[in-house]
Design an enzyme around this catalytic site. Structure first.
Site, PDB file in Angstrom:
ATOM      1  N   SER A   1       0.844  -1.204   0.000  1.00 28.20           N
ATOM      2  CA  SER A   1       0.000   0.000   0.000  1.00 28.20           C
ATOM      3  C   SER A   1       0.880   1.256   0.000  1.00 28.20           C
ATOM      4  O   SER A   1       1.655   1.451  -0.942  1.00 28.20           O
ATOM      5  CB  SER A   1      -0.949  -0.061   1.194  1.00 28.20           C
TER       6      SER A   1
ATOM      7  N   ASP B   1      -9.972  -5.682  -3.462  1.00 28.14           N
ATOM      8  CA  ASP B   1      -9.399  -4.662  -2.577  1.00 28.14           C
ATOM      9  C   ASP B   1     -10.285  -3.426  -2.625  1.00 28.14           C
ATOM     10  O   ASP B   1     -10.483  -2.835  -3.690  1.00 28.14           O
ATOM     11  CB  ASP B   1      -7.989  -4.347  -3.092  1.00 28.14           C
TER      12      ASP B   1
ATOM     13  N   HIS C   1      -7.290  -6.113   0.796  1.00 31.72           N
ATOM     14  CA  HIS C   1      -6.119  -5.268   1.087  1.00 31.72           C
ATOM     15  C   HIS C   1      -5.366  -5.724   2.345  1.00 31.72           C
ATOM     16  O   HIS C   1      -4.416  -5.075   2.769  1.00 31.72           O
ATOM     17  CB  HIS C   1      -6.602  -3.822   1.277  1.00 31.72           C
TER      18      HIS C   1
END
EC number: 3.1.2.12
Lengths: 279, 279
Positions: A148, A224, A257
């Site tokens: 991320s 995600d 995620h």
């Protein structure tokens, strides 16, 4: 530069250890964690994978949740997990989870109050590897990965320092921060409103300007929740085409995620890094 | 009995899911987590490993930190992780981390105020497996494992229900709670001062009275800070000798009480359970 050990635990035949040290570049005390595989000795130093974590994380998230140590022990790779921002009572912060502590974005801030401490780019590129190479049985051979915001960090730092790393990988990276809400908020605060100055910390812009000689592996879950608004992996592919850079982007069906996604594919990333760290 | 799904995430090709349900035996709402391997379908149900966690834990510690899913997916084993006590504002609690919420000790409390909710033994032995077998693509074939207080739970529940499980394993179990501070405190509060009534929840006493027909694997780190005062694996070996039960106790040099220890050996435990779940 001295280190204070905060914890140590044997794991998969190697050692997980947490340290604190005084960072000259960040002007505060910092914590990091290192995994040393069982074969790491002064006579047989090992290469290092630097892992950059995402928003709200510390050195602990990856080390506790990725399940990476069995494979890293087998391959003989050390893993270093820094914190995600400067820390301490004297460090500027914000109420948002996506600005300030836990959200350093791996850049050198130029705007007050952030510029006093938020130099995570220099810390990751220079200060931390120097420290690691002084104190641990590792070589100067290294690669970089992250998740991320940390995927953004791995991509931008790797692309800007292609002679310092052997490979880049990322899980669910923020590929194009100048074009997503997380990046625009952070860059406005840390770098100011002149968007020309943002380009230097945007993986897509970097890839448009210069090809990558480093192999790049990106995994992205198609379930995600941040995919469309914040992560935009298609922009990374488009940018790579402009400099004729080959990127392996794998859209993983059904994954989100979380660290459950990372745990599912971390061994493949370690194999990828191993191929290039030992080549 | 109905379930409410709280979260779900794909991991290692399977699914990690958290659920809440109303427990009739505990008189409160409870949360549990389940890992379903990719091959678990209504047509091809899979066996289940029940994992019992230690003091202060919830359903999350093992699922987030053990790194068990790649192996469980490969073997085709579901894993169920219950909470470690009844929960909720109406449930009795104590300021100590080793009594009350997060410290159910996998027994049926007989003393007020605990007896209103603290019936974790019945919950693990009957209510939860019934629920799991109603709602998920699993067989009735199961085994049991756990850590610390959960190792005590796995050993005592397995030994008392040898027809219900195929194998028992434990990491760093409290083997002899009637002879250690954690167990003595908990049993005094939950079961009262008559120590005769404690014997039924003590793995060593159970093993002295009756041999185990189930295979038992125990891993214990020799750098575990709780080893001498609370865990006492040598007492388990002595008790097993009295009933001519064979136990595999492995003292693992340098390992502590943490999930880094569990992560280091969980795959070997899964292989052990697999051998017996599929035999």
């Amino acid at each position: 530069m001295s280190l204070e050990v905060l914890s140590k635990a044997k794991v998969c035949g190697g050692w997980h250890k947490q340290y604190s040290h005084s960072s000259s570049r960040l002007n505060c005390d910092m914590r990091f964690a290192i995994f040393l595989p069982p074969n790491a000795t002064a006579d047989t130093p090992v290469p290092v994978l630097y892992w950059l974590s995402g928003l709200t994380c510390t050195d602990e998230n990856f080390m506790q949740k990725a399940g990476a140590f069995a494979k890293a022990a087998e391959l003989g790779i050390a893993i270093v997990a820094p914190d995600t921002s400067p820390r301490g009572d004297d460090v500027a912060d914000d109420d948002g989870y996506d600005l300030g502590k836990g959200a350093g974005f791996y850049l050198n801030a130029t705007q007050a109050p952030w510029s006093a401490n938020y130099h995570m780019y220099d810390y990751i590129v220079d200060e931390l590897p120097t420290l690691i190479e002084q104190h641990f049985p590792v070589t100067k051979v290294k690669s970089i990965s992250g998740h991320s915001m940390g995927g953004h960090g791995a991509l931008t730092i790797g692309l800007k320092n292609q002679n310092s790393y052997r490979a880049i990988s990322a899980f669910s990276p923020i590929t194009n921060p100048i074009n997503c809400p997380w990046g625009q908020k952070a860059f406005t605060h840390y770098l100011g409103s002149n968007k020309e100055l943002w380009l230097d910390y945007d993986a897509c812009e970097l890839l448009k300007m210069q090809a990558s000689s480093l192999p790049i592996l990106v995994d992205q879950g198609d379930a995600d929740g941040f995919l469309a608004e914040q992560l935009k992996p298609e922009n990374l592919l488009d940018a790579a085409k402009q400099s004729n850079t080959e990127i392996t982007l794998r859209m993983q069906p059904g994954y989100d995620h979380s660290y459950y996604f990372i745990q599912s594919f971390i061994n493949e990333h370690l194999d990828f890094h191993s191929t290039h760290l030992f080549s």
